[in-house]
Design an enzyme around this catalytic site. Structure first.
Site, mmCIF file in Angstrom:
data_model
loop_
_atom_site.group_PDB
_atom_site.id
_atom_site.type_symbol
_atom_site.label_atom_id
_atom_site.label_comp_id
_atom_site.label_asym_id
_atom_site.label_seq_id
_atom_site.Cartn_x
_atom_site.Cartn_y
_atom_site.Cartn_z
ATOM 1 N N TYR A 126 54.048 -2.276 2.142
ATOM 2 C CA TYR A 126 55.437 -2.960 2.374
ATOM 3 C C TYR A 126 56.249 -2.392 1.773
ATOM 4 O O TYR A 126 57.750 -2.577 1.967
ATOM 5 C CB TYR A 126 55.201 -4.457 1.860
ATOM 6 C CG TYR A 126 54.237 -5.127 2.313
ATOM 7 C CD1 TYR A 126 53.113 -4.924 3.405
ATOM 8 C CD2 TYR A 126 53.901 -6.406 2.100
ATOM 9 C CE1 TYR A 126 52.434 -5.863 3.878
ATOM 10 C CE2 TYR A 126 52.623 -7.291 2.204
ATOM 11 C CZ TYR A 126 52.034 -6.973 3.292
ATOM 12 O OH TYR A 126 51.153 -7.804 3.846
ATOM 13 N N HIS A 179 43.105 -3.044 1.889
ATOM 14 C CA HIS A 179 44.120 -3.934 3.088
ATOM 15 C C HIS A 179 43.270 -3.896 4.309
ATOM 16 O O HIS A 179 43.799 -5.002 5.129
ATOM 17 C CB HIS A 179 45.170 -2.813 3.197
ATOM 18 C CG HIS A 179 46.678 -3.686 3.507
ATOM 19 N ND1 HIS A 179 47.810 -3.328 3.386
ATOM 20 C CD2 HIS A 179 46.742 -4.599 4.597
ATOM 21 C CE1 HIS A 179 48.780 -4.185 3.833
ATOM 22 N NE2 HIS A 179 47.923 -5.138 4.680
HETATM 23 P P1 NAP Z 1 54.389 -16.112 8.649
HETATM 24 O O1 NAP Z 1 54.467 -16.376 7.154
HETATM 25 O O2 NAP Z 1 53.310 -16.774 9.364
HETATM 26 O O3 NAP Z 1 55.845 -16.210 9.580
HETATM 27 C C1 NAP Z 1 57.101 -15.514 9.112
HETATM 28 C C2 NAP Z 1 57.880 -16.008 9.984
HETATM 29 O O4 NAP Z 1 58.254 -17.554 10.053
HETATM 30 C C3 NAP Z 1 59.401 -15.358 9.587
HETATM 31 O O5 NAP Z 1 59.952 -14.775 10.933
HETATM 32 C C4 NAP Z 1 60.229 -16.800 9.297
HETATM 33 O O6 NAP Z 1 61.546 -16.547 9.604
HETATM 34 C C5 NAP Z 1 59.609 -17.691 9.832
HETATM 35 N N1 NAP Z 1 59.502 -18.978 8.803
HETATM 36 C C6 NAP Z 1 59.283 -19.219 7.619
HETATM 37 N N2 NAP Z 1 59.264 -20.204 7.107
HETATM 38 C C7 NAP Z 1 59.619 -20.948 8.167
HETATM 39 C C8 NAP Z 1 60.136 -22.436 8.290
HETATM 40 N N3 NAP Z 1 60.236 -23.085 7.328
HETATM 41 N N4 NAP Z 1 60.644 -22.804 9.406
HETATM 42 C C9 NAP Z 1 60.816 -21.964 10.472
HETATM 43 N N5 NAP Z 1 60.379 -20.707 10.621
HETATM 44 C C10 NAP Z 1 59.936 -20.082 9.281
HETATM 45 O O7 NAP Z 1 53.891 -14.374 8.901
HETATM 46 P P2 NAP Z 1 53.769 -13.095 8.291
HETATM 47 O O8 NAP Z 1 55.047 -12.643 7.298
HETATM 48 O O9 NAP Z 1 53.320 -11.941 9.049
HETATM 49 O O10 NAP Z 1 52.449 -13.673 7.127
HETATM 50 C C11 NAP Z 1 52.823 -13.947 5.765
HETATM 51 C C12 NAP Z 1 52.356 -12.876 4.828
HETATM 52 O O11 NAP Z 1 51.217 -12.574 4.985
HETATM 53 C C13 NAP Z 1 53.326 -11.456 5.034
HETATM 54 O O12 NAP Z 1 54.527 -11.698 4.541
HETATM 55 C C14 NAP Z 1 52.508 -10.643 4.216
HETATM 56 O O13 NAP Z 1 52.598 -10.822 2.568
HETATM 57 C C15 NAP Z 1 51.090 -11.333 4.549
HETATM 58 N N6 NAP Z 1 50.494 -10.522 5.683
HETATM 59 C C16 NAP Z 1 49.314 -9.731 5.520
HETATM 60 C C17 NAP Z 1 48.458 -8.986 6.318
HETATM 61 C C18 NAP Z 1 47.495 -8.265 6.184
HETATM 62 O O14 NAP Z 1 46.961 -7.143 6.782
HETATM 63 N N7 NAP Z 1 46.634 -8.493 5.032
HETATM 64 C C19 NAP Z 1 49.177 -9.040 7.863
HETATM 65 C C20 NAP Z 1 50.207 -9.744 7.878
HETATM 66 C C21 NAP Z 1 50.746 -10.549 6.912
HETATM 67 P P3 NAP Z 1 62.714 -16.759 8.588
HETATM 68 O O15 NAP Z 1 62.829 -15.556 7.560
HETATM 69 O O16 NAP Z 1 64.015 -16.711 9.546
HETATM 70 O O17 NAP Z 1 62.497 -17.912 7.744
#
Ligand code: NAP
Length: 268
Positions: A47, A103
């Site tokens: 990241y 990862h």
């Molecule tokens: P997520 O948390 O499901 O979704 C993030 C999205 O949701 C952003 O576009 C955000 O937009 C929106 N959002 C957040 N809170 C909200 C709310 N209260 N109302 C409306 N929209 C909202 O997806 P993600 O970031 O992919 O996954 C979360 C975390 O998991 C990542 O940041 C990372 O740390 C981890 N991850 C790990 C892997 C892996 O391979 N291990 C893969 C993917 C992700 P805004 O910014 O506009 O709020």
């Protein structure tokens, strides 16, 4: 905050995801998250924000023991460079990760070889717990038989079942950390989630997170770059979904997978 006990440690059930957060935005969001009460932060070497996060954590004055830091290292980096773990810890300005994850699985190497650097990090105190990410059930079962795995971090939201992984997680008293817990915003158009949200006077995002946190041994790490969403996502501990509501949310899964790169393993 709600905690999940894993291998004798208390893991905050809700943490902050930080993928795509960098530099000023990352520092501002992490600083505000800590002020709101978030104590678990999820990052990864890939990241490119461990340094920013480390700066904020150091400046926060919050005792290290009250924080829960997860970082992940890419498999081929871990294979060729054991200094990679030290580099992450140096950027995060800490001596240890609470949870250090592989990862992704590496198709090209025996699993034991991929996990060996993590086991050494555990033994030398550079990690309190070690785990994997993006492991389907068969690979997770194999990993548990090889190393003292504490966690599998996988995509999990109402549109993707993780029943097979959850069975193993519960059998071995591990942790399932749900990434993409908000399905990157897909919940927004869902009338079933909307009806539940209205019944509890909560938002659809809060209901979606609550559904995850009400499941045994499941933690969630939503990400946002917006301060108002940060507070909203943390405000999920003052209501409870009924059994019928949980069942109705369980019924929404249709195999929707948002993260599926060409190097992904064969999913369940
Ligand atoms: P997520 O948390 O499901 O979704 C993030 C999205 O949701 C952003 O576009 C955000 O937009 C929106 N959002 C957040 N809170 C909200 C709310 N209260 N109302 C409306 N929209 C909202 O997806 P993600 O970031 O992919 O996954 C979360 C975390 O998991 C990542 O940041 C990372 O740390 C981890 N991850 C790990 C892997 C892996 O391979 N291990 C893969 C993917 C992700 P805004 O910014 O506009 O709020």
């Amino acid at each position: 905050m709600q905690y999940i006990e894993v291998k004798g440690y208390k893991v905050p059930a809700l943490g902050l995801g930080t993928w795509r957060l960098r530099e000023d935005v990352c520092r501002q969001i992490v600083e505000r998250a800590l002020a709101l009460g978030y104590r678990a932060i999820d990052t990864a070497q890939a990241y490119d924000n461990e340094f920013d996060i480390g700066q904020v954590l150091a400046a926060s004055g919050i005792p290290r023991k009250d924080l829960f830091l997860t970082t992940k290292i890419w498999p081929d980096v871990l294979d060729r460079d054991e200094g990679a773990i030290d580099a992450s810890l140096a950027d995060l300005r800490t001596d240890y990760a609470d949870l250090l994850l592989l990862h992704w699985p590496n198709r090209d190497r025996p699993l034991g070889d991929s996990l060996a650097p993590l086991v050494r990090a555990l033994e030398s105190g550079k990690a309190r717990m070690i785990g994997v990410s993006n492991f389907p059930s068969a690979l997770l079962r194999e990993a548990v038989s090889i190393a003292p795995i504490a966690c599998n971090q996988v995509e999990y939201h109402p549109y993707l079942s993780q029943a097979a992984v959850l069975d193993i997680v519960r059998e071995h008293e591990l942790l399932l950390t749900a990434y993409c817990p908000l399905a990157r915003g897909e919940f927004a158009r869902d009338p079933a989630i909307d009806a539940i949200a209205q019944a509890h006077k909560k938002t659809k995002a809060q209901v979606t997170l609550r559904w995850l946190l009400q499941q045994e041994r499941v933690a969630a790490i939503p990400r946002t770059a917006r301060l108002e969403h940060l507070a909203e996502n943390f405000d999920v501990f003052d209501f409870t979904l009924t059994d019928a509501e949980m069942q109705s949310m369980n019924g929404l899964a249709y195999g929707k997978r948002l993260v599926d790169p060409e190097f992904a393993p064969s999913w369940d």
